[in-house]
Design a protein around this motif. Structure first.
Motif, PDB file in Angstrom:
ATOM      1  N   TRP A  15     146.192 143.605  62.275  1.00 59.53           N
ATOM      2  CA  TRP A  15     147.313 142.702  62.540  1.00 59.53           C
ATOM      3  C   TRP A  15     148.520 143.210  61.756  1.00 59.53           C
ATOM      4  O   TRP A  15     148.405 143.509  60.553  1.00 59.53           O
ATOM      5  CB  TRP A  15     146.988 141.279  62.125  1.00 59.53           C
ATOM      6  CG  TRP A  15     146.033 140.580  63.029  1.00 59.53           C
ATOM      7  CD1 TRP A  15     144.674 140.484  62.885  1.00 59.53           C
ATOM      8  CD2 TRP A  15     146.351 139.876  64.236  1.00 59.53           C
ATOM      9  NE1 TRP A  15     144.134 139.765  63.921  1.00 59.53           N
ATOM     10  CE2 TRP A  15     145.134 139.368  64.760  1.00 59.53           C
ATOM     11  CE3 TRP A  15     147.537 139.601  64.930  1.00 59.53           C
ATOM     12  CZ2 TRP A  15     145.082 138.635  65.936  1.00 59.53           C
ATOM     13  CZ3 TRP A  15     147.477 138.870  66.096  1.00 59.53           C
ATOM     14  CH2 TRP A  15     146.256 138.388  66.591  1.00 59.53           C
ATOM     15  N   ARG A  53     152.857 142.371  61.300  1.00 56.82           N
ATOM     16  CA  ARG A  53     153.897 141.379  61.589  1.00 56.82           C
ATOM     17  C   ARG A  53     155.267 141.967  61.334  1.00 56.82           C
ATOM     18  O   ARG A  53     155.428 142.930  60.580  1.00 56.82           O
ATOM     19  CB  ARG A  53     153.696 140.115  60.756  1.00 56.82           C
ATOM     20  CG  ARG A  53     153.918 140.301  59.272  1.00 56.82           C
ATOM     21  CD  ARG A  53     153.527 139.046  58.513  1.00 56.82           C
ATOM     22  NE  ARG A  53     153.706 139.198  57.065  1.00 56.82           N
ATOM     23  CZ  ARG A  53     153.278 138.321  56.167  1.00 56.82           C
ATOM     24  NH1 ARG A  53     152.633 137.222  56.553  1.00 56.82           N
ATOM     25  NH2 ARG A  53     153.487 138.547  54.877  1.00 56.82           N
ATOM     26  N   TYR A  68     153.741 138.463  65.261  1.00 52.34           N
ATOM     27  CA  TYR A  68     152.458 139.053  64.869  1.00 52.34           C
ATOM     28  C   TYR A  68     151.899 139.854  66.041  1.00 52.34           C
ATOM     29  O   TYR A  68     151.753 139.332  67.151  1.00 52.34           O
ATOM     30  CB  TYR A  68     151.481 137.956  64.447  1.00 52.34           C
ATOM     31  CG  TYR A  68     151.754 137.418  63.065  1.00 52.34           C
ATOM     32  CD1 TYR A  68     152.894 136.670  62.808  1.00 52.34           C
ATOM     33  CD2 TYR A  68     150.880 137.677  62.008  1.00 52.34           C
ATOM     34  CE1 TYR A  68     153.165 136.187  61.534  1.00 52.34           C
ATOM     35  CE2 TYR A  68     151.137 137.196  60.733  1.00 52.34           C
ATOM     36  CZ  TYR A  68     152.279 136.458  60.500  1.00 52.34           C
ATOM     37  OH  TYR A  68     152.540 135.986  59.229  1.00 52.34           O
TER      38      TYR A  68
END
Length: 117
Positions: free
Chosen positions: A36, A38, A94
């Motif tokens: 992940w 962001r 995200y």
């Protein structure tokens, strides 16, 4: 067609929680590490968390340790990011990334998380 689709973003007050999902199709998700990343408004991308193919090892940036939990369900071709105790500085888009090698990786289009009172 290869796809990664993020979902679960939204607006939440400081201290709240969200659970992001990243659903894969068109490739063997279980063969890929998942990450992940962001990007806050006006800033560069920032690595957040990663998980190995079998979920056995996980990694977090220091600022989210103890608040975020990454996981995956390979049978469902889906990865997750549980985000608790959210702070305004967690605001951003995200993105999930699935990588098998530096030259074989896929990106989603992102989901917006806004933490604001």
């Amino acid at each position: 067609e290869v796809q990664l689709v993020e979902s679960g973003g939204g607006m939440v007050q400081p201290g709240g929680s969200l659970r992001l999902a990243c659903t894969a199709s068109g490739f063997r998700f279980s063969d890929y590490d998942m990450t992940w990343i962001r990007q806050a408004p006006g800033k560069g991308p920032e690595w957040v968390s990663a998980i190995h193919t079998d979920g056995g090892r996980t990694y977090y940036r220091e600022s989210v340790k103890g608040r975020f939990t990454i996981s995956r369900d390979n049978a469902a071709n889906t990865g997750y990011l549980q985000m608790n105790s959210l702070k305004p500085e967690d605001t951003g888009v995200y993105y999930c990334n699935a990588e098998r090698s530096p030259t074989l990786n896929f990106w989603g289009k992102g989901t917006l998380v806004t933490v604001s009172s």
